[in-house]
Design an enzyme around this catalytic site. Structure first.
Site, short mmCIF file in Angstrom:
data_model
loop_
_atom_site.label_atom_id
_atom_site.label_comp_id
_atom_site.label_asym_id
_atom_site.label_seq_id
_atom_site.Cartn_x
_atom_site.Cartn_y
_atom_site.Cartn_z
N HIS A 155 0.89 -1.22 -0.12
CA HIS A 155 -0.14 -0.04 0.03
C HIS A 155 0.98 1.20 0.10
O HIS A 155 0.44 2.28 -0.29
CB HIS A 155 -0.92 -0.04 1.24
CG HIS A 155 -2.21 -0.99 1.12
ND1 HIS A 155 -3.27 -0.64 0.86
CD2 HIS A 155 -2.03 -2.29 1.39
CE1 HIS A 155 -4.16 -1.59 0.77
NE2 HIS A 155 -3.32 -2.87 1.29
N ASP A 356 4.38 9.28 -1.49
CA ASP A 356 2.99 8.34 -1.11
C ASP A 356 2.69 7.25 -2.11
O ASP A 356 3.07 7.45 -3.29
CB ASP A 356 1.83 9.37 -1.24
CG ASP A 356 1.12 9.41 0.18
OD1 ASP A 356 1.22 8.58 0.95
OD2 ASP A 356 0.43 10.47 0.56
#
Length: 469
Positions: A155, A356
C-alpha cells in the site's frame, strides 16, 4: 476455489458494526462468497497471548485475531515496521533506527503467524497479504509446506534501489518478496523499482509477459491503483453537506495523518509564500489543515507535530488580523461524514505529500465535489494518485513558489475549466473504483497466465510493467 484469506496488521471489527476504511468495503463481497477469513492483529496486546488465532464469526465472514506480547508488538510494529521500513520506503533513510531486536521481532511475528495460519489453511485457498508489516509471511508459510497461491499488495511506495539498500536486511527482504506468487503495487514507478531490485539483488530476469524470473520460478507483478467507494463517498458528502453551514470565505483544505511523508511543513511554506506574494488574497481565503495524531511515541512524529504547530502559529502571527485567521489547524481525527462535507464545501484540495503510495484523500476530494460548482485539486507529483489524476494541478511539493502559484490559479480558475477538470477526474474514478481494484488483483492471483487486454488497468501511460488482473 476455496476461501479467500486476507492477512493484515489490523483486523476489521469482529462484529461488523464499526468497520471503517475502503479495504473492508473492497473485500467484503469476495470474503463473503466462499466463507472467507480475515486475519489481523488484536487491538490490544496481551502478556500471555493465545498460541492460536482467536476466531470470531461475523454474518459475512470470519475474523481471526493474532495476539502479541506488548514488548514484541512494540519492537515489531513501532520498531522494525515503522522505524526501519516506513522511513526507508518513504525515502527518509536519515530517520531509520537500527536495533537488532527490532529485526528479530519482525521475523518472529511473521514466523509465529505463519504457523498459526498453516494450521487452518487448505491447498485451494487464496491468501492475500497486505502491506509492509508482514512481508516475510509467504516465506515462512512455504517453509511450512503451504501450497496455496499467496499474493501481496504494497500500500505504501517502494523506493528506488539505492534507497532500498539502506535497509540493513535488504537482501533478505528481496528474497521474502520473491516468495509471493503475485506482488501488486500502486504505481508503475513502484513496479519498475521492484524489477530493478530483483535484477540487482537476485539476478531476476524480466519475461515477455511482464513477470520476472527469480530463483527458478516466476513471480507475477502488477500495477493495481487502489481507489475508494466513489458513489458511497459522494452520497455521504451530499447528505452531510446539506446540513452543514457553508464557510464564510473560499476554503483550502488539507487532511493528512500527522506524518513526515505528507509534506505538511512544505505545504504551509507554500501557503505562506502565497499570502506574501499575493496580498490581495489576505482576509479573503482560509486554510483548514486537519492532521490527526499518529505514532506519537516515535520521536520523528513528535518533531513534525512541533514543527507544524510552530509554522501555523507563525503564519497566523504574521498575516492574521482580529477578524481573520489564515490557518485553522486541527490535531484530531474527524468523522468520515464531516470530512466528506468539508471536502465538498472547499474551493481547493491540497494533497502535497513528499512521497506516497497512492493518497486516497485526493480521490475522496474529487468524489465529494458538486459537479455544478466543483473545487480544484492541487496534487503532488510524488503522490501515487498523480499517475492517474492528471487533470489535477500537479505541483512539486518542495517548491513553495510553485505551490503558491497553483493556489492562485485554483482560486482564479473559471467555472468552465473547473467543471472540465472535475468531469475528467470523476469519470476516471467511476471506472476505477475500489471494487474494480480488488477484483483485478484476485483475478490475476487466481489466473496468473491471463494477462490479455481485459487485464490491463486503463489509465494514461499504461505499459508492460503495469499489467493488472
Amino acid at each position: 476455489m476455496g476461501r479467500l484469506i486476507v492477512v493484515s496488521n489490523r483486523a476489521p471489527s469482529i462484529d461488523g458494526a464499526s468497520d471503517s476504511g475502503g479495504l473492508v468495503v473492497a473485500l467484503k463481497d469476495a470474503l463473503s462468497k466462499d466463507g472467507g477469513l480475515w486475519i489481523g492483529g488484536a487491538p490490544e496486546q496481551h502478556e500471555d497471548p493465545s498460541p492460536e488465532l482467536v476466531l470470531h464469526h461475523r454474518p459475512d465472514f470470519d475474523v481471526a485475531l493474532f495476539e502479541l506480547e506488548p514488548e514484541l508488538h512494540h519492537d515489531y510494529y513501532l520498531g522494525y515496521s515503522n522505524s526501519v521500513l516506513w522511513p526507508a520506503f518513504h525515502g527518509r533513510v536519515d530517520l531509520i533506527v537500527v536495533k537488532p531486536r527490532y529485526a528479530a521481532a519482525y521475523r518472529q511475528v511473521a514466523e509465529r503467524l505463519a504457523r498459526q495460519i498453516a494450521e487452518t489453511v487448505r491447498d485451494d485457498d487464496l491468501i492475500w497479504v497486505h502491506d509492509y508489516q508482514l512481508i516475510p509471511l509467504a516465506h515462512y508459510l512455504k517453509a511450512l509446506g503451504v501450497k496455496c497461491r499467496i499474493g501481496f499488495f504494497l500500500h505504501i511506495p517502494l523506493p528506488d534501489l539505492q534507497t532500498f539498500m539502506a535497509i540493513p536486511d535488504w537482501r533478505e527482504m528481496t528474497k521474502w518478496l520473491a516468495d509471493y506468487d503475485l506482488i501488486g503495487f500502486q504505481t508503475r514507478r513502484d513496479l519498475a523499482n521492484m524489477i530493478t531490485i530483483f535484477r540487482h539483488g537476485l539476478r531476476g530476469e524480466l519475461r515477455a509477459n511482464g513477470n520476472i524470473g527469480v530463483n527458478g520460478r516466476e513471480v507475477a507483478l502488477g500495477c493495481f491503483p487502489i481507489s475508494i467507494d466513489v458513489t458511497g463517498f459522494r452520497r455521504l458528502a451530499i447528505q452531510r453537506a446539506a446540513t452543514t453551514e457553508l464557510p464564510l470565505l473560499p476554503r483550502l483544505i488539507g487532511v493528512d495523518r500527522l506524518d513526515y511523508s505528507k509534506g505538511l511543513p512544505q505545504r504551509l511554506a507554500g501557503y505562506e509564500t502565497f499570502l506574501g506574494k499575493y496580498p490581495q488574497f489576505r482576509s479573503n481565503v482560509s486554510l483548514l489543515q486537519i492532521a490527526p495524531p499518529t505514532r506519537d511515541n516515535v520521536d520523528a512524529y513528535k518533531d513534525i507535530r512541533s514543527e507544524l504547530e510552530h509554522l501555523s502559529g507563525k503564519i497566523n502571527g504574521n498575516f492574521g488580523t482580529i477578524d481573520w485567521t489564515p490557518v485553522q489547524y486541527i490535531h484530531r481525527a474527524m468523522p468520515r461524514d464531516e470530512l466528506a462535507a468539508l471536502f465538498r464545501q472547499s474551493r481547493v484540495g491540497l494533497v502535497t505529500p513528499l512521497f506516497d503510495g497512492m493518497n486516497l484523500v485526493a480521490k475522496e476530494y474529487v468524489a465529494a465535489q458538486d459537479e455544478t460548482d466543483p473545487g480544484v485539486l492541487i496534487l503532488s507529483q510524488f503522490a501515487g494518485a498523480a499517475e492517474e489524476m492528471t487533470a489535477a494541478l500537479i505541483i512539486n511539493p518542495h517548491n513553495p513558489v510553485g505551490i503558491a502559484e497553483a493556489i492562485k490559479k485554483a482560486l482564479e480558475m473559471s467555472l468552465d475549466e473547473r467543471i472540465e477538470r472535475q468531469n475528467t477526474l470523476y469519470a476516471h474514478l467511476e471506472r476505477n473504483d475500489i471494487a474494480r481494484w480488488s477484483a483485478a488483483f484476485l483475478k490475476r492471483l487466481m489466473e496468473p497466465d491471463d494477462i490479455g487486454p481485459d487485464n490491463v488497468a486503463r489509465f494514461p501511460g499504461q505499459g508492460l510493467w503495469s499489467k493488472a488482473g
